[in-house]
Design a protein around this motif. Structure first.
Motif, PDB file in Angstrom:
ATOM      1  N   PRO A 117       2.831  -6.764  -2.781  1.00  0.00           N
ATOM      2  CA  PRO A 117       1.897  -5.835  -2.127  1.00  0.00           C
ATOM      3  C   PRO A 117       2.573  -4.711  -1.356  1.00  0.00           C
ATOM      4  O   PRO A 117       2.004  -3.623  -1.232  1.00  0.00           O
ATOM      5  N   LEU A 118       3.790  -4.951  -0.819  1.00  0.00           N
ATOM      6  CA  LEU A 118       4.480  -3.920  -0.044  1.00  0.00           C
ATOM      7  C   LEU A 118       5.548  -3.189  -0.845  1.00  0.00           C
ATOM      8  O   LEU A 118       6.212  -2.302  -0.330  1.00  0.00           O
ATOM      9  N   ASP A 119       5.712  -3.554  -2.115  1.00  0.00           N
ATOM     10  CA  ASP A 119       6.727  -2.895  -2.954  1.00  0.00           C
ATOM     11  C   ASP A 119       6.300  -2.952  -4.417  1.00  0.00           C
ATOM     12  O   ASP A 119       7.052  -3.371  -5.289  1.00  0.00           O
ATOM     13  N   ALA A 120       5.085  -2.475  -4.679  1.00  0.00           N
ATOM     14  CA  ALA A 120       4.517  -2.577  -6.019  1.00  0.00           C
ATOM     15  C   ALA A 120       5.012  -1.438  -6.916  1.00  0.00           C
ATOM     16  O   ALA A 120       5.583  -0.449  -6.452  1.00  0.00           O
ATOM     17  N   ASP A 121       4.771  -1.595  -8.210  1.00  0.00           N
ATOM     18  CA  ASP A 121       5.182  -0.604  -9.205  1.00  0.00           C
ATOM     19  C   ASP A 121       3.938  -0.056  -9.910  1.00  0.00           C
ATOM     20  O   ASP A 121       3.146  -0.836 -10.455  1.00  0.00           O
ATOM     21  N   PRO A 122       3.753   1.266  -9.934  1.00  0.00           N
ATOM     22  CA  PRO A 122       2.566   1.832 -10.590  1.00  0.00           C
ATOM     23  C   PRO A 122       2.624   1.612 -12.094  1.00  0.00           C
ATOM     24  O   PRO A 122       3.683   1.742 -12.720  1.00  0.00           O
ATOM     25  N   LYS A 123       1.470   1.299 -12.681  1.00  0.00           N
ATOM     26  CA  LYS A 123       1.425   0.989 -14.110  1.00  0.00           C
ATOM     27  C   LYS A 123       0.446   1.870 -14.890  1.00  0.00           C
ATOM     28  O   LYS A 123       0.708   2.211 -16.039  1.00  0.00           O
ATOM     29  N   SER A 124      -0.696   2.228 -14.287  1.00  0.00           N
ATOM     30  CA  SER A 124      -1.690   2.983 -15.042  1.00  0.00           C
ATOM     31  C   SER A 124      -2.622   3.711 -14.082  1.00  0.00           C
ATOM     32  O   SER A 124      -2.665   3.430 -12.887  1.00  0.00           O
ATOM     33  N   LEU A 125      -3.375   4.671 -14.639  1.00  0.00           N
ATOM     34  CA  LEU A 125      -4.403   5.370 -13.868  1.00  0.00           C
ATOM     35  C   LEU A 125      -5.456   5.897 -14.828  1.00  0.00           C
ATOM     36  O   LEU A 125      -5.241   5.973 -16.038  1.00  0.00           O
ATOM     37  N   ASP A 126      -6.598   6.271 -14.278  1.00  0.00           N
ATOM     38  CA  ASP A 126      -7.664   6.915 -15.043  1.00  0.00           C
ATOM     39  C   ASP A 126      -7.571   8.414 -14.772  1.00  0.00           C
ATOM     40  O   ASP A 126      -7.872   8.869 -13.662  1.00  0.00           O
ATOM     41  N   PRO A 127      -7.153   9.218 -15.757  1.00  0.00           N
ATOM     42  CA  PRO A 127      -6.952  10.645 -15.498  1.00  0.00           C
ATOM     43  C   PRO A 127      -8.242  11.450 -15.393  1.00  0.00           C
ATOM     44  O   PRO A 127      -8.221  12.583 -14.902  1.00  0.00           O
ATOM     45  N   SER A 128      -9.367  10.902 -15.846  1.00  0.00           N
ATOM     46  CA  SER A 128     -10.588  11.706 -15.946  1.00  0.00           C
ATOM     47  C   SER A 128     -11.075  12.260 -14.604  1.00  0.00           C
ATOM     48  O   SER A 128     -11.484  13.429 -14.547  1.00  0.00           O
ATOM     49  N   PRO A 129     -11.057  11.497 -13.496  1.00  0.00           N
ATOM     50  CA  PRO A 129     -11.487  12.109 -12.224  1.00  0.00           C
ATOM     51  C   PRO A 129     -10.567  13.250 -11.787  1.00  0.00           C
ATOM     52  O   PRO A 129     -11.036  14.240 -11.217  1.00  0.00           O
ATOM     53  N   SER A 152      -8.319  -4.709  -7.246  1.00  0.00           N
ATOM     54  CA  SER A 152      -8.791  -3.579  -6.423  1.00  0.00           C
ATOM     55  C   SER A 152      -8.398  -3.702  -4.957  1.00  0.00           C
ATOM     56  O   SER A 152      -8.995  -3.065  -4.085  1.00  0.00           O
ATOM     57  N   GLN A 153      -7.370  -4.517  -4.684  1.00  0.00           N
ATOM     58  CA  GLN A 153      -6.863  -4.610  -3.321  1.00  0.00           C
ATOM     59  C   GLN A 153      -5.735  -3.596  -3.114  1.00  0.00           C
ATOM     60  O   GLN A 153      -4.982  -3.274  -4.048  1.00  0.00           O
ATOM     61  N   THR A 154      -5.612  -3.104  -1.883  1.00  0.00           N
ATOM     62  CA  THR A 154      -4.628  -2.072  -1.568  1.00  0.00           C
ATOM     63  C   THR A 154      -3.216  -2.629  -1.607  1.00  0.00           C
ATOM     64  O   THR A 154      -2.933  -3.711  -1.078  1.00  0.00           O
ATOM     65  N   VAL A 155      -2.308  -1.882  -2.249  1.00  0.00           N
ATOM     66  CA  VAL A 155      -0.883  -2.209  -2.243  1.00  0.00           C
ATOM     67  C   VAL A 155      -0.124  -0.921  -1.945  1.00  0.00           C
ATOM     68  O   VAL A 155      -0.662   0.183  -2.043  1.00  0.00           O
ATOM     69  N   THR A 156       1.145  -1.049  -1.583  1.00  0.00           N
ATOM     70  CA  THR A 156       1.990   0.126  -1.340  1.00  0.00           C
ATOM     71  C   THR A 156       3.221   0.048  -2.247  1.00  0.00           C
ATOM     72  O   THR A 156       3.566  -1.012  -2.774  1.00  0.00           O
ATOM     73  N   LEU A 157       3.889   1.198  -2.397  1.00  0.00           N
ATOM     74  CA  LEU A 157       4.948   1.327  -3.400  1.00  0.00           C
ATOM     75  C   LEU A 157       6.350   1.295  -2.817  1.00  0.00           C
ATOM     76  O   LEU A 157       7.294   1.760  -3.449  1.00  0.00           O
ATOM     77  N   GLY A 158       6.508   0.734  -1.636  1.00  0.00           N
ATOM     78  CA  GLY A 158       7.831   0.637  -1.038  1.00  0.00           C
ATOM     79  C   GLY A 158       8.182   1.865  -0.221  1.00  0.00           C
ATOM     80  O   GLY A 158       7.559   2.919  -0.331  1.00  0.00           O
ATOM     81  N   ARG A 159       9.193   1.737   0.605  1.00  0.00           N
ATOM     82  CA  ARG A 159       9.615   2.836   1.469  1.00  0.00           C
ATOM     83  C   ARG A 159       9.949   4.072   0.622  1.00  0.00           C
ATOM     84  O   ARG A 159      10.678   3.990  -0.357  1.00  0.00           O
ATOM     85  N   GLY A 160       9.417   5.208   1.021  1.00  0.00           N
ATOM     86  CA  GLY A 160       9.624   6.420   0.240  1.00  0.00           C
ATOM     87  C   GLY A 160       8.771   6.467  -1.009  1.00  0.00           C
ATOM     88  O   GLY A 160       9.020   7.269  -1.915  1.00  0.00           O
ATOM     89  N   GLY A 161       7.731   5.645  -1.068  1.00  0.00           N
ATOM     90  CA  GLY A 161       6.942   5.500  -2.284  1.00  0.00           C
ATOM     91  C   GLY A 161       6.134   6.713  -2.690  1.00  0.00           C
ATOM     92  O   GLY A 161       5.664   6.785  -3.835  1.00  0.00           O
ATOM     93  N   SER A 162       5.962   7.693  -1.811  1.00  0.00           N
ATOM     94  CA  SER A 162       5.246   8.916  -2.203  1.00  0.00           C
ATOM     95  C   SER A 162       6.024   9.688  -3.266  1.00  0.00           C
ATOM     96  O   SER A 162       5.430  10.368  -4.109  1.00  0.00           O
TER      97      SER A 162
END
Length: 562
Positions: A117-129, A152-162
């Protein structure tokens, strides 16, 4: 300039703003300026924002104080509040500046990440919105660092994740560019702020490959983001605000170095401290590394007591003082024309919001600028923050057939008020109170203001409009109707052989008919039948100030000594 109701042909850039840039709420203006820069240059923009400086740490401390053993899932939810807050605040700043934008959340675009949850890896998104929002407004704001899991629970991508969020979005959406805006001007082999004066200066990279970037200590770019870029072969840039020369990180086989991209502060003299002048001064004050105000002119200096910068009443003398850039924000012809001439003949670049002097004397002043090897920029003279002139500049490939639109915020506001049943005098007074109208609104009401803008556009396109082919209609001559399907607009149109300002009934759902209050739009039609629409607020302190500042920032990039 790209169409705010943008097509797929418009290039896309992802901009990431880190906490080292967003030091506090007021520094969100930096993001506004950078976003507007790229809108002027023809890009659709996705802005990814980190939390304001120190905000994440404060939220972590708050969580630990409440319950130090809270689950990582619970901590991720509270930490994410920092990015959500800054994204929402940036949306408000963009709205105040008159720049159309949509703020979306990770949940709204189904940005799914897996792992801790505090160091997750992005995998997919819905581009339509995102695509729908870009089609509508041209700018999307998203919180970085934050995603949701498959529950649908909130996770973060690790320090500097932006950083990772921005590069992930760039890859998934096939963006033409991705730029990380930091508090440094590029990537170095070591921290330039911590260099031993007895050692050789650090090397600044102009281009570097992913592996070389991974050999840095990770304090500037998140290593996980670099690895993702390397895996997906997604090039990205690292730069300061308003940069002219970023560091490009890609799969290049050759590492090159270059000088630092640090601009020399430009001296600025501001002639006029009214609504717009005071707004520009406030914005410039925040950019001390780029601009140094050396003189101010006001008709009544007593209104600005105890100001640290000297204030004079002699604008023509101030214009001849030799500042790098002179701002003419007085309006009208006299003394504005003398100010413009003095500035250009005494070695200064000139920025103005004055459509009257450009409409009547623009050809003379542009010739004088060329003769003096100086620049004359007047983006704010047409449409406030609506980038009409920039659109004509950035798309020289196609030949323009006509330009039409709603180009006067005061007129648009007053007509809307008249349709709602207000008497003319009350509508004008309200427009003045809101900062949409001058103390003398006659040029707005009788069409001269919109006509001046058409003539400025004609000059930009090198069109000469015969006097007999110029016509305008006064708002005071128009009588309200009771139509529910159409609405009255001050419609301005120019082609190669005529310029007209008329009051027309337009479909309320159309591009121009749907505009309310101070919102303006212009539709550019090309000889091949295609069109491009630009939209934004055309009146008020902040939209006009933003446009003036954008010209200043452009001059800073063009005249950099670095």
């Amino acid at each position: 300039m790209s169409n705010p109701r943008a097509t797929s042909a418009s290039p896309l850039i992802v901009l990431k703003f880190g906490g080292s840039v967003l030091l506090d709420q007021q520094r969100l203006r930096i993001a506004v300026h950078e976003i507007y820069r790229w809108r002027r240059e023809g890009y659709r923009v996705i802005a990814v924002v980190s939390a304001l400086a120190g905000r994440t740490e404060a939220l972590i401390a708050q969580a630990d104080e409440l319950f130090a053993d809270a689950s990582d899932q619970a901590k991720a939810a509270i930490i994410a509040a920092g990015e959500l807050e800054s994204a929402s605040l940036l949306g408000i700043h963009l709205d105040r500046a008159g720049i159309p934008a949509t703020v979306l959340t990770p949940g709204a675009i189904a940005l799914i990440a897996t792992g801790e949850p505090l160091d997750a890896d992005p995998k997919s998104l819905d581009p339509s919105p995102i695509q729908a929002a870009l089609e509508s407004d041209g700018v999307v704001v998203l919180p970085g660092f934050v995603a949701i899991d498959d529950q649908s629970q909130t996770v973060t991508l690790g320090r500097g994740g932006s950083d990772l969020t921005a590069i992930f979005l760039a890859h998934q959406l096939n963006a033409q560019r991705c730029r990380l805006i930091k508090d440094v001007d590029g990537l170095y082999d070591r921290d330039p702020a911590k260099t031993d004066p007895n050692s050789p200066p650090p090397r600044r990279y102009q281009a570097v490959n992913y592996q070389h970037a991974l050999e840095t200590d990770g304090s500037i770019i998140q290593h996980k983001a670099i690895r993702y870029a390397q895996h997906t072969q997604t090039p990205f840039e690292l730069a300061r605000f308003n940069a002219a020369r970023p560091t490009i990180i890609s799969n290049t086989t050759q590492t090159t170095v270059c000088p630092r991209d640090l601009p020399k502060p430009r001296t600025v003299a501001i002639c006029g401290l009214g609504t717009v002048g005071a707004g520009v001064l406030e914005l410039i004050t925040q950019l001390h590394e780029l601009f140094r105000v050396t003189g101010l002119c006001a008709s009544n200096p007593a209104k600005h007591p105890d100001h640290p910068i000297p204030i004079t009443t002699d604008a023509t003398a101030l214009a001849a003082s030799g500042a790098d850039i002179v701002l003419e924000l007085i309006g009208g012809i006299d003394p504005a024309l003398d100010i413009a001439r003095n500035a250009l003949t005494n070695g200064s670049h000139l920025v103005t919001a004055n459509k009257a002097i450009i409409a009547e004397h623009g050809r003379e002043l542009n010739a004088l600028a060329r003769q003096s090897n100086r620049r004359l920029l007047a983006s704010a003279s047409v449409g406030g923050v609506v980038p009409v002139l920039e659109s004509l500049n950035t798309d020289r490939v196609r030949s323009v057939r006509s330009v039409r639109g709603v180009l006067n915020g005061t007129g648009n506001f007053v007509l809307g008020a008249l349709e709602s049943g207000q008497p003319l005098e009350q509508a004008v007074t309200q427009a003045q109170t809101l900062g949409f109208a001058e103390s003398d609104p006659s040029r707005d009401l009788d069409g001269r203001d919109a006509l001046d803008k058409l003539l400025v556009i004609a000059q930009q396109l090198d069109w000469s409009i015969p006097e007999a082919s110029i016509a305008r209609q006064c708002i005071t001559e128009w009588k309200p109707t009771n139509s529910t399907l159409s609405t009255a607009k001050q419609h301005a149109a120019v082609s190669k052989d005529q310029a007209t300002v008329t009051i027309e009934q337009l479909d309320r759902t159309s591009t121009l008919g749907s505009l309310t209050n101070e919102w303006n739009a212009a539709i550019i039609e090309y000889d091949d039948g295609s069109t491009r629409t630009v939209r934004g607020k055309g009146a008020g302190r902040w939209p006009t100030s933003e446009s003036v500042l954008a010209d200043l920032l452009q001059l800073s990039r063009e005249t950099s000594d670095a």
